[in-house]
Design a protein around this motif. Structure first.
Motif, PDB file in Angstrom:
ATOM      1  N   UNK A 278      -4.701  -1.059  21.767  1.00 42.03           N
ATOM      2  CA  UNK A 278      -5.048   0.057  21.554  1.00 42.03           C
ATOM      3  C   UNK A 278      -5.501   0.998  22.498  1.00 42.03           C
ATOM      4  N   UNK A 279      -5.659   0.441  23.722  1.00 47.82           N
ATOM      5  CA  UNK A 279      -6.008   1.307  24.881  1.00 47.82           C
ATOM      6  C   UNK A 279      -7.409   1.507  24.875  1.00 47.82           C
ATOM      7  N   UNK A 318      -5.264   5.418  35.142  1.00 50.12           N
ATOM      8  CA  UNK A 318      -4.625   6.188  34.084  1.00 50.12           C
ATOM      9  C   UNK A 318      -5.064   6.061  32.607  1.00 50.12           C
ATOM     10  N   UNK A 319      -5.074   4.848  32.498  1.00 49.04           N
ATOM     11  CA  UNK A 319      -5.628   4.081  31.332  1.00 49.04           C
ATOM     12  C   UNK A 319      -7.042   4.728  30.796  1.00 49.04           C
ATOM     13  N   UNK A 320      -7.778   4.695  31.859  1.00 48.81           N
ATOM     14  CA  UNK A 320      -9.476   5.313  31.727  1.00 48.81           C
ATOM     15  C   UNK A 320      -9.315   6.687  31.578  1.00 48.81           C
ATOM     16  N   UNK A 321      -8.406   7.323  32.103  1.00 50.43           N
ATOM     17  CA  UNK A 321      -8.411   8.756  31.881  1.00 50.43           C
ATOM     18  C   UNK A 321      -7.727   9.070  30.521  1.00 50.43           C
ATOM     19  N   UNK A 322      -6.840   8.433  30.017  1.00 56.39           N
ATOM     20  CA  UNK A 322      -6.230   8.550  28.839  1.00 56.39           C
ATOM     21  C   UNK A 322      -7.356   8.308  27.760  1.00 56.39           C
ATOM     22  N   UNK A 325      -9.826  11.159  27.424  1.00 56.14           N
ATOM     23  CA  UNK A 325      -9.066  12.280  26.614  1.00 56.14           C
ATOM     24  C   UNK A 325      -9.162  11.936  25.190  1.00 56.14           C
ATOM     25  N   UNK A 326      -8.592  10.779  24.895  1.00 61.18           N
ATOM     26  CA  UNK A 326      -8.554  10.445  23.471  1.00 61.18           C
ATOM     27  C   UNK A 326      -9.809  10.353  22.481  1.00 61.18           C
ATOM     28  N   UNK A 330     -11.285  12.568  19.582  1.00 62.01           N
ATOM     29  CA  UNK A 330     -12.010  12.316  18.375  1.00 62.01           C
ATOM     30  C   UNK A 330     -13.284  12.699  18.020  1.00 62.01           C
ATOM     31  N   UNK A 331     -14.266  12.916  19.095  1.00 60.58           N
ATOM     32  CA  UNK A 331     -15.452  13.409  18.735  1.00 60.58           C
ATOM     33  C   UNK A 331     -15.527  14.960  18.657  1.00 60.58           C
TER      34      UNK A 331
END
Length: 332
Positions: A278-279, A318-322, A325-326, A330-331
């Motif tokens: 799920x990233x 890029x995965x950490x950055x995404x 942001x995700x 959510x919060x």
């Protein structure tokens, strides 16, 4: 004839008024749409800005021969706006030059040239291998403090707000506390007039005992001395203290630790190692972490620091950055 001219002129005047009305409606609609887009963008924007810790590309630099001065170019391409340099990644050239003033000036000039070229902001220089600021030996501690002076000067010349230091030294809690307070007080005093903060990361050993590190900050009591809470550096004791790669046998609670360090935070580091399907980070709940950071009233930069090895550095960054942001979305 006069009547025909009057009618023609009246018609033209009416047409002009109609056209102006249509144009005015279009402009009003355009303005309203622009304002709506701005409001939507503000709602969607996270409460923080994104920076990149240079350690995230240390394998590229150390193993693949990538030029460390390409840092700004890469960070810009990956969508970051702030830069967090790592002194160690320039040590080859600086060691060879004996850290001369000329070599330090060249380092500063090149970093400034690149950050300006790509429109990014210099934020922090992370300092390593300059001596133990928390050693119980007062003479060695003073030497370590003075070794950091050149980096304070460099940070000031680059427009950074801070240098990140380590609190390595004594492993005796009471001794470590007293030595840490003294070392930081000396260095922060030097940095104060240069408008540079001295910030400490939970970076292993007793510095990863967040309650103790927070107490050190309170004891120092200087506005330009603070913390750099890292989401994942809370190992207090390794199985083999001489080998940082050995297993961790004593870990501080990462969420409690970040919460305790946030009142003193002048920067935040989003550590990551691995991701699931799920990233999401496999060991750190980013939603929970970001909520702690937000609840502390923090609104500055959060630096991405990818340290994993299962995927490439660019992909991990890029995965950490995404993920950041995700989680922010959510919060809310």
């Amino acid at each position: 004839m006069k009547r025909r001219n009057f009618i023609r002129n009246s018609s033209q005047f009416g047409l002009a008024i109609s056209l102006l009305g249509i144009y005015g409606c279009k402009e009003t609609k355009k303005k309203e749409e622009g304002e709506a887009e701005q409001v939507q963008a503000e709602v969607a924007a996270p409460f923080f800005k994104l920076s990149l810790a240079q350690w995230s590309i240390h394998r590229m630099i150390m193993d693949e021969g990538v030029d460390p001065y390409s840092f700004a170019e890469k960070a810009k391409a990956w969508g970051f706006s702030g830069l967090e340099y790592v002194s160690y990644l320039y040590h080859t050239e600086l060691d060879a030059a004996g850290y001369s003033q000329e070599a330090m000036d060249a380092f500063v000039a090149k970093c400034n040239e690149e950050s300006k070229k790509h429109g990014l902001e210099n934020l922090i220089i992370m300092i390593d291998r300059q001596g133990d600021l928390a050693t119980a030996d007062a003479i060695e501690r003073k030497k370590a403090v003075e070794n950091h002076y050149k980096w304070v000067d460099a940070a000031a010349a680059m427009g950074c707000h801070s240098i990140r230091v380590n609190l390595a030294g004594s492993t005796v809690p009471e001794e470590w506390m007293a030595s840490s307070v003294d070392g930081l007080s000396q260095l922060a005093t030097y940095a104060k007039d240069k408008n540079i903060n001295i910030i400490v990361e939970n970076h292993g050993g007793l510095s990863s005992n967040a309650a103790m590190l927070a107490e050190v900050m309170t004891e120092v009591g200087m506005d330009n001395c603070g913390t750099l809470p890292d989401f994942g550096n809370f190992c207090i004791r390794k199985e083999d203290p001489t080998d940082w790669r050995s297993a961790c046998v004593e870990t501080y609670n990462i969420y409690k630790g970040v919460e305790e360090l946030m009142p003193h935070a002048k920067a935040v580091s989003a550590k990551s190692h691995d991701f699931d399907a799920n990233g999401d980070e496999t060991e750190i709940d980013y939603v929970k972490m970001l909520q702690i950071v937000k609840d502390a009233g923090y609104s500055g930069y959060i630096g991405v620091e990818y340290e994993g090895g299962k995927i490439g550095e660019e992909e991990g960054i890029l995965a950490t950055k995404d993920l950041l942001l995700k989680a922010a979305k959510e919060i809310g």
